[in-house]
Design an enzyme around this catalytic site. Structure first.
Site, PDB file in Angstrom:
ATOM      1  CG  ASP A 238      -1.740   1.232   1.469  1.00 23.21           C
ATOM      2  OD1 ASP A 238      -2.329   1.860   0.474  1.00 23.21           O
ATOM      3  OD2 ASP A 238      -1.962   1.492   2.539  1.00 23.21           O
TER       4      ASP A 238
ATOM      5  CG  ASP B 102      -1.548   7.798   0.721  1.00 21.45           C
ATOM      6  OD1 ASP B 102      -1.116   9.009   0.994  1.00 21.45           O
ATOM      7  OD2 ASP B 102      -1.735   7.127  -0.290  1.00 21.45           O
TER       8      ASP B 102
ATOM      9  CG  ASP C  78      -1.878   2.016   6.578  1.00 20.48           C
ATOM     10  OD1 ASP C  78      -2.211   2.883   7.321  1.00 20.48           O
ATOM     11  OD2 ASP C  78      -2.114   1.905   5.472  1.00 20.48           O
TER      12      ASP C  78
END
Length: 205
Positions: free
Chosen positions: A4, A6, A161
């Site tokens: 991922d 950000d 996240d």
């Protein structure tokens, strides 16, 4: 290996928060502290606008506010955004070892492609939220990244996240891991997300 963007490879929440606070200022509202925005950094415009102006997708005026937010963010998205500590060394290690890696993000290509280039994140592939017509937790973006890397999905590890990263990875038939340093979201119970590796950090610590 897939990541991922950000909250996993880069810490972009300060620039996202600045765009949101600029919108508050134009409406006669005071700024909110960065800590208020940080847990929502992985949610992009949706998360920032919810905190800044208490609006959500589907509500009247949301689409116009989202366009305004994205235009403001685009103008300043390079100012404070940086890779998380240890990330650059970890990625360099993968490259040196000859292990292909890429990025799968819900950030639109309009932002993801120039930002990863500016930060010199030398991913072999970058798949954005609008690349396939589907965004995570749909598995299509992850499957497209694996296709471009010519790596079978079952041989990929996806690190993110947010719970949607784990959901998307599992749906794509990939192994999954949770970035310990990421935004994780408010009240996250990452132990219940079903990731294969739980929390990881750069260097494996």
């Amino acid at each position: 290996m897939l990541f991922d963007l950000d909250g996993t490879l880069i810490d972009s929440v300060e620039d996202l928060a600045r765009a949101a606070n600029d919108m508050r200022a134009d409406r006669g509202l005071g700024p909110l502290p960065l800590a208020r925005y940080r847990p929502y950094g992985g949610s992009g415009a949706r998360g920032m606008l919810n905190q800044a102006l208490d609006v959500a997708p589907g509500q009247s005026g949301y689409d116009e506010l989202k366009r305004e937010f994205l235009d403001r963010y685009e103008a300043l998205m390079y100012d404070c955004t940086r890779p998380f500590e240890g990330v650059e060394a970890e990625l360099a290690g993968l490259t040196a070892a000859g292990l292909p890696w890429g990025i799968v993000t819900n950030k639109a290509e309009r932002f993801a492609l120039p930002l990863t280039k500016a930060l010199r994140l030398a991913a072999l592939v970058v798949v954005g939220g609008d690349t396939t017509g589907h965004a995570k937790p749909h598995p299509a973006p992850l499957l497209e990244a694996a296709r471009r890397l010519t790596v079978p999905p079952a041989a990929c590890l996806y690190v993110g996240d947010d719970e949607r990263d784990v959901v998307a990875g599992r749906a794509a038939g990939m192994s999954t891991a949770v970035a310990a340093w990421g935004y994780l979201g408010p009240h996250a119970e990452h132990g219940r997300w079903g990731a294969d590796i739980g929390l990881v950090a750069p260097g494996g610590s």
